[in-house]
Design an enzyme around this catalytic site. Structure first.
Site, PDB file in Angstrom:
ATOM      1  N   ARG A  80       0.822  -1.230   0.000  1.00  0.00           N
ATOM      2  CA  ARG A  80       0.000   0.000   0.000  1.00  0.00           C
ATOM      3  C   ARG A  80       0.853   1.277   0.000  1.00  0.00           C
ATOM      4  NH1 ARG A  80      -3.607  -3.159  -1.035  1.00  0.00           N
ATOM      5  NH2 ARG A  80      -5.482  -3.547   0.181  1.00  0.00           N
ATOM      6  N   SER A  94     -10.335  -0.246   4.764  1.00  0.00           N
ATOM      7  CA  SER A  94      -9.459  -0.593   5.895  1.00  0.00           C
ATOM      8  C   SER A  94      -8.864   0.678   6.473  1.00  0.00           C
ATOM      9  CB  SER A  94      -8.318  -1.490   5.414  1.00  0.00           C
ATOM     10  OG  SER A  94      -8.855  -2.632   4.807  1.00  0.00           O
ATOM     11  N   GLU A 153      -3.983   3.457   7.284  1.00  0.00           N
ATOM     12  CA  GLU A 153      -3.745   3.245   5.851  1.00  0.00           C
ATOM     13  C   GLU A 153      -4.235   4.468   5.056  1.00  0.00           C
ATOM     14  OE1 GLU A 153      -4.923  -0.594   4.017  1.00  0.00           O
ATOM     15  OE2 GLU A 153      -5.992   0.633   2.551  1.00  0.00           O
TER      16      GLU A 153
HETATM   17  C1  LIG Z   1     -15.818   0.700   1.260  1.00  0.00           C
HETATM   18  C2  LIG Z   1     -14.365   0.866   0.845  1.00  0.00           C
HETATM   19  C3  LIG Z   1     -13.639  -0.227   0.397  1.00  0.00           C
HETATM   20  C4  LIG Z   1     -12.306  -0.077  -0.007  1.00  0.00           C
HETATM   21  N1  LIG Z   1     -11.619  -1.171  -0.451  1.00  0.00           N
HETATM   22  C5  LIG Z   1     -10.328  -1.049  -0.847  1.00  0.00           C
HETATM   23  C6  LIG Z   1      -9.600  -2.176  -1.316  1.00  0.00           C
HETATM   24  O1  LIG Z   1     -10.124  -3.283  -1.430  1.00  0.00           O
HETATM   25  N2  LIG Z   1      -8.307  -2.004  -1.676  1.00  0.00           N
HETATM   26  C7  LIG Z   1      -7.694  -0.793  -1.595  1.00  0.00           C
HETATM   27  O2  LIG Z   1      -6.497  -0.705  -1.927  1.00  0.00           O
HETATM   28  N3  LIG Z   1      -8.353   0.301  -1.164  1.00  0.00           N
HETATM   29  C8  LIG Z   1      -9.648   0.205  -0.791  1.00  0.00           C
HETATM   30  N4  LIG Z   1     -10.337   1.298  -0.335  1.00  0.00           N
HETATM   31  C9  LIG Z   1      -9.656   2.599  -0.262  1.00  0.00           C
HETATM   32  C10 LIG Z   1      -9.917   3.507  -1.484  1.00  0.00           C
HETATM   33  O3  LIG Z   1     -11.071   3.141  -2.170  1.00  0.00           O
HETATM   34  C11 LIG Z   1      -8.763   3.494  -2.466  1.00  0.00           C
HETATM   35  O4  LIG Z   1      -7.586   3.895  -1.824  1.00  0.00           O
HETATM   36  C12 LIG Z   1      -9.028   4.423  -3.668  1.00  0.00           C
HETATM   37  O5  LIG Z   1      -8.025   4.255  -4.636  1.00  0.00           O
HETATM   38  C13 LIG Z   1      -9.086   5.890  -3.280  1.00  0.00           C
HETATM   39  O6  LIG Z   1      -9.520   6.605  -4.424  1.00  0.00           O
HETATM   40  P1  LIG Z   1     -10.202   8.023  -4.287  1.00  0.00           P
HETATM   41  O7  LIG Z   1     -10.383   8.560  -5.652  1.00  0.00           O
HETATM   42  O8  LIG Z   1     -11.406   7.928  -3.452  1.00  0.00           O
HETATM   43  O9  LIG Z   1      -9.054   8.831  -3.537  1.00  0.00           O
HETATM   44  P2  LIG Z   1      -9.257  10.019  -2.494  1.00  0.00           P
HETATM   45  O10 LIG Z   1      -9.725   9.470  -1.211  1.00  0.00           O
HETATM   46  O11 LIG Z   1     -10.037  11.117  -3.098  1.00  0.00           O
HETATM   47  O12 LIG Z   1      -7.743  10.478  -2.328  1.00  0.00           O
HETATM   48  C14 LIG Z   1      -6.806   9.660  -1.660  1.00  0.00           C
HETATM   49  C15 LIG Z   1      -5.437  10.349  -1.696  1.00  0.00           C
HETATM   50  O13 LIG Z   1      -4.980  10.399  -3.044  1.00  0.00           O
HETATM   51  C16 LIG Z   1      -4.788  11.757  -3.456  1.00  0.00           C
HETATM   52  N5  LIG Z   1      -5.237  11.824  -4.849  1.00  0.00           N
HETATM   53  C17 LIG Z   1      -6.492  11.637  -5.323  1.00  0.00           C
HETATM   54  N6  LIG Z   1      -6.501  11.757  -6.668  1.00  0.00           N
HETATM   55  C18 LIG Z   1      -5.219  12.034  -7.036  1.00  0.00           C
HETATM   56  C19 LIG Z   1      -4.586  12.273  -8.281  1.00  0.00           C
HETATM   57  N7  LIG Z   1      -5.261  12.263  -9.432  1.00  0.00           N
HETATM   58  N8  LIG Z   1      -3.246  12.519  -8.281  1.00  0.00           N
HETATM   59  C20 LIG Z   1      -2.537  12.531  -7.133  1.00  0.00           C
HETATM   60  N9  LIG Z   1      -3.084  12.319  -5.914  1.00  0.00           N
HETATM   61  C21 LIG Z   1      -4.413  12.069  -5.878  1.00  0.00           C
HETATM   62  C22 LIG Z   1      -5.646  12.592  -2.525  1.00  0.00           C
HETATM   63  O14 LIG Z   1      -5.160  13.916  -2.409  1.00  0.00           O
HETATM   64  C23 LIG Z   1      -5.511  11.810  -1.234  1.00  0.00           C
HETATM   65  O15 LIG Z   1      -4.295  12.119  -0.607  1.00  0.00           O
HETATM   66  C24 LIG Z   1     -11.677   1.190   0.062  1.00  0.00           C
HETATM   67  C25 LIG Z   1     -12.425   2.296   0.518  1.00  0.00           C
HETATM   68  C26 LIG Z   1     -13.759   2.140   0.898  1.00  0.00           C
HETATM   69  C27 LIG Z   1     -14.544   3.324   1.360  1.00  0.00           C
END
Ligand SMILES: Cc1cc2nc3c(=O)[nH]c(=O)nc-3n(C[C@H](O)[C@H](O)[C@H](O)COP(=O)(O)OP(=O)(O)OC[C@H]3O[C@@H](n4cnc5c(N)ncnc54)[C@H](O)[C@@H]3O)c2cc1C
Length: 338
Positions: free
Chosen positions: A157, A234, A329
């Site tokens: 991660r 998580s 995480e």
């Molecule tokens: C119900 C649930 C289940 C999940 N299951 C998993 C799983 O199975 N596996 C897993 O790995 N994760 C999981 N996650 C975590 C999450 O979904 C992932 O980490 C996902 O990739 C985050 O994407 P986001 O667009 O929502 O990022 P955000 O939450 O909007 O951003 C996360 C971080 O990335 C930065 N960021 C966002 N976009 C960009 C960009 N374009 N360039 C640079 N930085 C950027 C943001 O500034 C922030 O620091 C889960 C979350 C939830 C709520």
């Protein structure tokens, strides 16, 4: 136009944004960030807000919501803009007859954030399929196409993007397989659900259905009606240790490049925190998911301070029981564990 960050995050947490903008093209995204940098304005990028916890005081700077779009399939290659919804990308890949993403079905958030923590599930991680990505570097003011070897994907991660605000990911290109068959099933629970053995392949669409079903049972697919999904998935990382203490010797363990990875969920549960724990803690607005102890959830009306209090309490309980310190995480912005 929303300025409450709580409207942009899956935990429904975070105070107001001082300034707010939506980027619908990569050029717009770069221009917004570049102009903010030139004026010394702090920037917070938000994709799906599914891995982000923001403080109750909000963000004293510019919040940029990434809403860029574009999907291009060329042979086995699929390029997607950062603002594309990840699960739609997975579904599109399968309908285009491309395999490789099926195990990553149902993960919330947008495509641009998947390299940030090298998103993974059921034995597949983003770096398995990532071919290149376009990155805007805020330090040098340049836009470059990177290959994955520059991303620092070695550790669980982790990447050079995680806990860094230097880079803006504009798009990603993935190298997939032109096939209706899945990759070999790598995860025992998924193999069991499919009625096959680890290493077998089945229809990729079948893997997607099974993964969505398994994830749904654990509250790991977003559902606005289900507070168990008002989470960041998580909350804590699975710790990687050089030596597992005797007290945790029964925890599920896996080899990892930097040591032994053990299940944070096992540690939490065996430190006495059951599914749903937290309803009697604090003001009861935050609890562990009733389906998965690794998810800290907003039961409605929670503040970020409430989440930090429960997360700190869980971390301290695990520390007292096993001498292992759990680390979040998710990204914490303007907040921290006590
Ligand atoms: C119900 C649930 C289940 C999940 N299951 C998993 C799983 O199975 N596996 C897993 O790995 N994760 C999981 N996650 C975590 C999450 O979904 C992932 O980490 C996902 O990739 C985050 O994407 P986001 O667009 O929502 O990022 P955000 O939450 O909007 O951003 C996360 C971080 O990335 C930065 N960021 C966002 N976009 C960009 C960009 N374009 N360039 C640079 N930085 C950027 C943001 O500034 C922030 O620091 C889960 C979350 C939830 C709520």
């Amino acid at each position: 136009m929303p300025t409450a960050i709580s409207e942009l995050t899956t935990m429904r947490l975070g105070g107001p944004a001082r300034e707010f903008a939506v980027a619908t093209t990569s050029d717009e995204l770069v221009a917004l960030v570049r102009d903010a940098d030139a004026s010394g304005t702090p920037v917070l990028l938000i994709g799906g807000g599914s891995n982000l916890v923001v403080g109750d005081q909000g963000f004293d700077g510019l919040v940029v919501k990434v809403e860029t779009s574009g999907v291009r399939v060329d042979g086995n290659s699929m390029s997607v803009a950062a603002g594309e919804r990840w699960d739609t990308v997975v579904a599109t890949s399968l309908s285009e007859g491309l395999a490789g993403l099926e195990a990553l079905s149902g993960i919330p958030g947008l495509a641009g954030a998947t390299p940030v923590q090298n998103v993974g599930a059921y034995g597949t991680v983003t770096s398995d399929v990532l071919d290149s990505l376009t990155v805007y570097d805020r330090e040098t003011g340049t836009t470059e196409v990177w290959t994955p070897d520059r991303c620092g994907f070695g550790l669980h991660r982790q990447s050079v993007f995680k806990h860094s605000t230097r880079y803006v990911i504009l798009d990603t290109t993935m190298s997939l397989r032109r096939s209706r068959s899945s990759d070999p099933v790598r995860y025992a629970g998924l193999a069991e659900r499919l009625g096959v053995t680890v290493g077998d392949t089945v229809a990729a669409a079948e893997v997607r259905e099974a993964v969505l079903d398994l994830r749904g049972q654990k509250g790991m697919v977003l559902d606005a009606e289900d507070h168990d999904t008002w989470s960041v998935g998580s909350f804590f990382l699975n710790p990687v240790l050089t030596k597992v203490p005797a007290t945790a010797s029964r925890a599920p363990q896996y080899p990892d490049p930097s040591g032994i990875k053990i299940h944070a969920a096992w540690l939490i549960q065996n430190a006495g925190f059951a599914h749903g724990y937290g309803t009697d803690f604090g003001n009861g607005t935050v609890s562990l998911s009733t389906k998965h102890v690794l998810a800290i959830t907003n039961r409605g009306g929670a503040t970020t301070a409430d989440v930090m209090a429960l997360a700190s309490h869980i971390r301290d309980g695990v520390q007292a029981e096993f001498g292992i310190t759990l680390v979040p995480e998710c990204d914490l912005v303007g907040c921290s564990l006590n």
